[in-house]
Design a protein around this motif. Structure first.
Motif, PDB file in Angstrom:
ATOM      1  N   ARG A 309      52.376  46.163  28.105  1.00 28.94           N
ATOM      2  CA  ARG A 309      51.315  45.161  28.258  1.00 28.94           C
ATOM      3  C   ARG A 309      51.791  43.800  27.734  1.00 28.94           C
ATOM      4  O   ARG A 309      51.537  42.766  28.350  1.00 28.94           O
ATOM      5  N   SER A 310      52.476  43.807  26.601  1.00 27.12           N
ATOM      6  CA  SER A 310      52.978  42.552  26.035  1.00 27.12           C
ATOM      7  C   SER A 310      53.948  41.865  26.999  1.00 27.12           C
ATOM      8  O   SER A 310      53.876  40.643  27.219  1.00 27.12           O
ATOM      9  N   THR A 311      54.852  42.651  27.559  1.00 26.34           N
ATOM     10  CA  THR A 311      55.837  42.100  28.492  1.00 26.34           C
ATOM     11  C   THR A 311      55.152  41.532  29.729  1.00 26.34           C
ATOM     12  O   THR A 311      55.504  40.442  30.214  1.00 26.34           O
ATOM     13  N   GLU A 312      54.158  42.250  30.245  1.00 29.97           N
ATOM     14  CA  GLU A 312      53.426  41.768  31.417  1.00 29.97           C
ATOM     15  C   GLU A 312      52.707  40.462  31.111  1.00 29.97           C
ATOM     16  O   GLU A 312      52.697  39.531  31.926  1.00 29.97           O
ATOM     17  N   ASP A 313      52.090  40.385  29.927  1.00 30.18           N
ATOM     18  CA  ASP A 313      51.359  39.170  29.559  1.00 30.18           C
ATOM     19  C   ASP A 313      52.299  37.968  29.457  1.00 30.18           C
ATOM     20  O   ASP A 313      51.971  36.863  29.901  1.00 30.18           O
ATOM     21  N   LEU A 314      53.486  38.180  28.875  1.00 31.35           N
ATOM     22  CA  LEU A 314      54.443  37.080  28.756  1.00 31.35           C
ATOM     23  C   LEU A 314      54.970  36.659  30.123  1.00 31.35           C
ATOM     24  O   LEU A 314      55.078  35.456  30.417  1.00 31.35           O
ATOM     25  N   ARG A 315      55.274  37.626  30.965  1.00 34.20           N
ATOM     26  CA  ARG A 315      55.785  37.288  32.309  1.00 34.20           C
ATOM     27  C   ARG A 315      54.759  36.471  33.071  1.00 34.20           C
ATOM     28  O   ARG A 315      55.095  35.579  33.852  1.00 34.20           O
ATOM     29  N   ARG A 316      53.473  36.781  32.866  1.00 34.27           N
ATOM     30  CA  ARG A 316      52.416  36.050  33.556  1.00 34.27           C
ATOM     31  C   ARG A 316      52.410  34.579  33.121  1.00 34.27           C
ATOM     32  O   ARG A 316      52.245  33.673  33.946  1.00 34.27           O
ATOM     33  N   VAL A 317      52.598  34.350  31.827  1.00 34.97           N
ATOM     34  CA  VAL A 317      52.645  32.970  31.337  1.00 34.97           C
ATOM     35  C   VAL A 317      53.839  32.230  31.929  1.00 34.97           C
ATOM     36  O   VAL A 317      53.718  31.097  32.419  1.00 34.97           O
ATOM     37  N   LEU A 318      55.013  32.866  31.880  1.00 40.52           N
ATOM     38  CA  LEU A 318      56.219  32.200  32.385  1.00 40.52           C
ATOM     39  C   LEU A 318      56.148  31.981  33.889  1.00 40.52           C
ATOM     40  O   LEU A 318      56.586  30.924  34.395  1.00 40.52           O
ATOM     41  N   ALA A 319      55.583  32.942  34.620  1.00 39.57           N
ATOM     42  CA  ALA A 319      55.485  32.782  36.063  1.00 39.57           C
ATOM     43  C   ALA A 319      54.586  31.617  36.443  1.00 39.57           C
ATOM     44  O   ALA A 319      54.782  30.966  37.484  1.00 39.57           O
ATOM     45  N   SER A 320      53.602  31.307  35.591  1.00 39.29           N
ATOM     46  CA  SER A 320      52.684  30.210  35.889  1.00 39.29           C
ATOM     47  C   SER A 320      53.391  28.847  35.811  1.00 39.29           C
ATOM     48  O   SER A 320      52.852  27.857  36.296  1.00 39.29           O
ATOM     49  N   LEU A 321      54.578  28.795  35.223  1.00 40.60           N
ATOM     50  CA  LEU A 321      55.303  27.541  35.097  1.00 40.60           C
ATOM     51  C   LEU A 321      56.164  27.221  36.315  1.00 40.60           C
ATOM     52  O   LEU A 321      56.646  26.108  36.463  1.00 40.60           O
ATOM     53  N   ARG A 322      56.337  28.217  37.182  1.00 40.85           N
ATOM     54  CA  ARG A 322      57.137  27.979  38.371  1.00 40.85           C
ATOM     55  C   ARG A 322      56.373  27.080  39.347  1.00 40.85           C
ATOM     56  O   ARG A 322      55.153  27.161  39.461  1.00 40.85           O
TER      57      ARG A 322
END
Length: 323
Positions: A309-322
């Protein structure tokens, strides 16, 4: 996506919650480990070269321990990269800093965080603090996960205490030992963690042992033998060792860890030796209180977050920067 982090993050001799967090959530990212005496290295060349090697427009996560103290290096790159900063602990909150140094680090951190495209904190409490401290509109929260673990068997159900933390002033070992010394009971305390010079300032007591940093089976055995987990931190942003203890159903008495502990144990005010002594005295003298803390720990154990869950949450934040 890239992750700039301290070079010692995988060093078994220097385990920490921040290092574990970086390694677990950083899986799958391009890890760029940078050597230096963070957050105030004598030479910034390594960080400058690492950031310069990243192509324009790429998404970069940088550990705040590496980046927050060096706005002169990081801010220019924030103009060409999609930069996210992960803050484990605000630089000025490290225990023992003189006011001038703390204020300088706070200002440097503010410059970096305001220049970043995103800021990530490891707990809701830490996110609120960063927003208020630095005037930020948004701080994302990605809490640490936990691994499933069997319920600790303990020793006699009362006397074996465990603290897992680096031996530094911020972790409050001095408060803990002094509080225990005022308790009338035959207790034993294992303080597992990297041994720093601060250990020489602690009260001497044969009932306290310092085995150094424990990992793998040695750490598992220490948790399994414990009857109570204790942490007297003066300041924390989350407190991963608390959730590691709760994952084993261990009763917990701790300070400065409201998000990690939740309703899974007893939270005492940070820096309050008298409150800590009272809580420990109650633990040793009150069987019903011990049963209540065990029940709280087991209930919290069933609702802990996972590293997936932690990894998914972080990926979501980083993906929003693309773009």
């Amino acid at each position: 996506m890239h992750f700039v982090l301290p070079a010692d993050v995988g060093d078994p001799a220097s385990p920490s919650g921040g290092n574990v967090y970086d390694l677990r959530v950083g899986a799958g990212l391009n890890l760029l480990a940078v050597a230096g005496d963070w957050p105030r290295p004598s030479d910034t060349t390594a960080l400058s070269q690492t950031l310069a090697s990243i192509p324009d427009g790429d998404v970069v996560l940088i550990d705040g321990l590496v980046g927050c103290g060096l706005p002169e290096v990081v801010v220019p790159h924030a103009r060409r990269l999609k930069l996210a900063v992960l803050v484990h602990l605000p630089l000025a909150d490290e225990t023992g800093l003189d006011p001038t140094t703390a204020a300088l680090l706070d200002e440097k951190e503010r410059q970096v965080l305001r220049a970043a495209s995103a800021v990530v904190a490891t707990s809701p409490t830490a996110a609120r603090d960063l927003r208020a401290r630095h005037g930020l509109d948004t701080v994302h929260v990605v809490v640490p996960g936990t691994d499933p673990a069997p319920v600790a068997r303990g020793t006699d159900g009362v006397s074996q205490l465990l603290c897992v933390a680096s031996i530094t002033p911020r972790k409050g070992h001095d408060l803990l030992v002094r509080a225990l010394q005022r308790v009338d009971y035959e207790w034993r305390l294992v303080c597992a963690g990297p041994i720093r010079p601060f250990v020489g300032q602690l009260p001497e007591d044969d009932r306290v042992s310092f085995p150094g940093p424990l990992t793998g089976e040695a750490l598992t055995s220490a948790y399994d033998a414990a009857d109570l987990f204790v942490l007297a931190s003066r300041n924390e942003t989350y407190g991963m060792v608390v959730t590691e203890a709760l994952a084993r159903g261990l009763p917990v008495i701790a300070s400065a860890v409201p998000d990690a502990l939740g309703d899974g144990g007893l939270l005492v005010p940070p820096g309050d030796q008298n409150a800590l002594e009272a809580a420990l005295t109650r633990w040793f003298q009150d069987q019903e209180f011990r049963a209540e803390l065990r029940a709280r720990a087991l209930a919290r154990r069933a609702n802990l977050s996972t590293w997936d869950r932690s990894t998914e949450d972080l990926r979501r934040v980083l993906a929003s920067l693309r773009p």
